[in-house]
Design a protein around this motif. Structure first.
Motif, PDB file in Angstrom:
ATOM      1  N   PHE A 221       0.963  -1.247  -0.025  1.00  0.00           N
ATOM      2  CA  PHE A 221       0.145  -0.044  -0.109  1.00  0.00           C
ATOM      3  C   PHE A 221       0.885   1.264   0.163  1.00  0.00           C
ATOM      4  N   ASN A 222       0.549   1.950  -1.030  1.00  0.00           N
ATOM      5  CA  ASN A 222       1.429   3.286  -1.098  1.00  0.00           C
ATOM      6  C   ASN A 222       1.389   4.497  -0.079  1.00  0.00           C
ATOM      7  N   GLY A 223       0.398   4.261   0.613  1.00  0.00           N
ATOM      8  CA  GLY A 223       0.335   5.293   2.032  1.00  0.00           C
ATOM      9  C   GLY A 223       1.710   5.465   2.769  1.00  0.00           C
ATOM     10  N   GLY A 224       2.460   4.452   2.821  1.00  0.00           N
ATOM     11  CA  GLY A 224       3.830   4.587   3.629  1.00  0.00           C
ATOM     12  C   GLY A 224       3.371   5.373   5.266  1.00  0.00           C
ATOM     13  N   LEU A 225       4.405   5.335   5.895  1.00  0.00           N
ATOM     14  CA  LEU A 225       4.731   5.936   7.167  1.00  0.00           C
ATOM     15  C   LEU A 225       4.317   7.374   7.309  1.00  0.00           C
ATOM     16  N   HIS A 226       3.539   7.671   8.230  1.00  0.00           N
ATOM     17  CA  HIS A 226       3.311   9.281   8.508  1.00  0.00           C
ATOM     18  C   HIS A 226       3.892   9.446  10.096  1.00  0.00           C
ATOM     19  N   GLY A 260       7.095   8.725   4.741  1.00  0.00           N
ATOM     20  CA  GLY A 260       8.190   7.885   4.093  1.00  0.00           C
ATOM     21  C   GLY A 260       7.773   6.559   4.186  1.00  0.00           C
ATOM     22  N   THR A 261       9.094   5.809   3.906  1.00  0.00           N
ATOM     23  CA  THR A 261       8.833   4.411   3.800  1.00  0.00           C
ATOM     24  C   THR A 261       9.905   3.622   4.412  1.00  0.00           C
ATOM     25  N   GLY A 262      10.036   2.392   4.518  1.00  0.00           N
ATOM     26  CA  GLY A 262      11.267   1.738   5.002  1.00  0.00           C
ATOM     27  C   GLY A 262      11.672   2.048   6.293  1.00  0.00           C
ATOM     28  N   ASN A 263      13.018   2.635   6.363  1.00  0.00           N
ATOM     29  CA  ASN A 263      13.685   3.190   7.635  1.00  0.00           C
ATOM     30  C   ASN A 263      13.675   4.595   7.629  1.00  0.00           C
ATOM     31  N   ALA A 264      12.633   5.148   7.238  1.00  0.00           N
ATOM     32  CA  ALA A 264      12.334   6.715   7.361  1.00  0.00           C
ATOM     33  C   ALA A 264      12.473   7.020   8.802  1.00  0.00           C
ATOM     34  N   LEU A 265      11.824   6.311   9.694  1.00  0.00           N
ATOM     35  CA  LEU A 265      11.822   6.690  11.035  1.00  0.00           C
ATOM     36  C   LEU A 265      13.037   6.739  11.774  1.00  0.00           C
ATOM     37  N   HIS A 266      13.962   5.801  11.425  1.00  0.00           N
ATOM     38  CA  HIS A 266      15.306   5.798  11.974  1.00  0.00           C
ATOM     39  C   HIS A 266      16.076   6.928  11.373  1.00  0.00           C
ATOM     40  N   ALA A 267      15.967   7.091  10.114  1.00  0.00           N
ATOM     41  CA  ALA A 267      16.705   8.166   9.518  1.00  0.00           C
ATOM     42  C   ALA A 267      16.384   9.875   9.731  1.00  0.00           C
ATOM     43  N   ILE A 268      15.008   9.822   9.987  1.00  0.00           N
ATOM     44  CA  ILE A 268      14.652  11.017  10.739  1.00  0.00           C
ATOM     45  C   ILE A 268      14.982  11.325  12.237  1.00  0.00           C
ATOM     46  N   GLN A 286       1.520   3.908  10.981  1.00  0.00           N
ATOM     47  CA  GLN A 286       1.663   2.937  10.026  1.00  0.00           C
ATOM     48  C   GLN A 286       0.618   2.590   9.240  1.00  0.00           C
ATOM     49  N   PRO A 287       0.848   2.066   7.963  1.00  0.00           N
ATOM     50  CA  PRO A 287      -0.386   1.641   7.142  1.00  0.00           C
ATOM     51  C   PRO A 287      -0.923   0.306   7.924  1.00  0.00           C
ATOM     52  N   SER A 288      -2.135   0.065   7.492  1.00  0.00           N
ATOM     53  CA  SER A 288      -2.753  -1.122   8.322  1.00  0.00           C
ATOM     54  C   SER A 288      -3.333  -1.870   7.091  1.00  0.00           C
ATOM     55  N   LEU A 289      -3.707  -3.057   7.224  1.00  0.00           N
ATOM     56  CA  LEU A 289      -4.358  -3.715   6.442  1.00  0.00           C
ATOM     57  C   LEU A 289      -5.590  -3.271   5.774  1.00  0.00           C
TER      58      LEU A 289
END
Length: 321
Positions: A221-226, A260-268, A286-289
């Motif tokens: 799902f292309n919503g990604g992390l917020h 962001g996606t993937g490791n965005a949280l750690h990078a930020i 995080q995106p959910s089902l």
């Protein structure tokens, strides 16, 4: 290893209404396979064809290598079914129901052990009309398992249950799978699918629109992390927008929202720490089902009882097919 349940190009109509339109999927041995979709999407009609309760207009169905139409008598001995709207006579006692159902099978499970395992031993003499919602669902599961099935189809298993009873039922289903039973689970509760299913097929308007593990569908799902936070000091957007896995940044007053996606949280968080910036009241969404479900079907997961497509007549009494 061949699939335990195989459905290819299944089609079913009711008059001019197409309920199931060229559906295909396969269920592997030992997994919990979920079928999810909006009310009226064709979920129940699909599993009714798998169970042999309805005849498909066209397509191929094999369950344990058997044709549900041609081999129905044999399949009945090996397939357990929990009906969407099963109902037993009000005065029939729990123990009586299990004794009656055990007489339908060549090799029934020990009904006394089943009552103990499913928490029904204390209500074995209780009439069905006096059971709580959770107890009725436990009895429904027991009736689906009394024939010692290799495959169990559970349709809208926890509809109408309170949150605690629903979670208790989830534990029972995981126990059933651990005993070697392959499970096909029809549900419109996304949390239920995420908790229980190894893979799911998303059905919408009679078609499979996506299939895979809940995690894979969610990640796709292309919503990604917020990531939302308030900064302890002002900073330039470029500090974060240039980071790997960061796809965007917006501001809502003093609230910073980074996508962001993937490791965005750690990078930020690392970038902020290097610049002595504190991310106050940080929250990660995080995106959910359910997010993926909404994106795929355009509807939110239903909260009421599910139903078969085209408003087909509902089954009213749980019988061995």
């Amino acid at each position: 290893m061949p699939a335990v349940v195989e459905v290819r190009n299944l089609h079913k109509s009711y008059g001019s209404t197409v309920a199931v339109d060229d559906i295909s999927f396969a269920v592997e041995q030992g997994e919990i396979f979920g079928i999810i979709g909006p009310n009226g999407a064709g979920k129940t009609t699909t599993v009714e064809c798998v169970e042999g309760l309805r005849t498909a207009d066209r397509g191929v169905i094999r369950v344990l290598g058997l044709d549900p139409g041609r081999d129905r008598a044999e399949l009945t001995q090996r397939l357990g079914v929990q009906l969407q709207d099963g109902r037993l006579p009000d005065r029939l006692q729990v123990g009586e129901a299990l004794r009656l159902y055990s007489s339908f099978y060549r090799k029934p499970a020990d009904r006394h052990v089943l009552m103990e395992v499913l928490g029904l031993a204390d209500v074995r003499r209780a009439p069905c009309a006096k059971l709580s919602g959770g107890q009725k669902q436990r009895l429904s599961i027991a009736l689906a398992l009394i024939g010692s099935p290799e495959v169990a189809v559970l349709d809208e298993l926890t509809t109408g249950l309170d949150p605690q009873a629903r979670r208790d039922t989830w534990g029972l289903i995981q126990d059933v799978r651990s005993r070697g039973v392959t499970i096909v689970l029809v549900t419109h509760f996304m949390e239920e699918a995420e908790r229980l299913c190894d893979r799911v097929a998303v059905i919408d308007r009679g078609r499979v629109v996506a299939e895979g593990s809940p995690q894979a569908l969610t990640e796709g799902f292309n919503g990604g992390l917020h990531i939302r936070f308030r900064s302890s000091v002002p900073f330039d957007d470029g500090l974060l927008t240039g980071l790997p896995d960061v796809t965007g940044l917006t501001r809502q007053g003093d609230l910073v929202v980074v996508s962001g996606t993937g490791n965005a949280l750690h990078a930020i968080t690392s970038a902020l720490a290097r610049n002595d910036i504190v991310a106050e009241h940080l929250r990660v969404e995080q995106p959910s089902l359910e997010d993926a479900f909404v994106a795929l079907t355009g509807t939110r997961a239903a909260t009421g009882p599910g139903g078969s497509a085209a408003g087909a007549a509902r089954r009213r009494s749980p019988s061995p097919h």
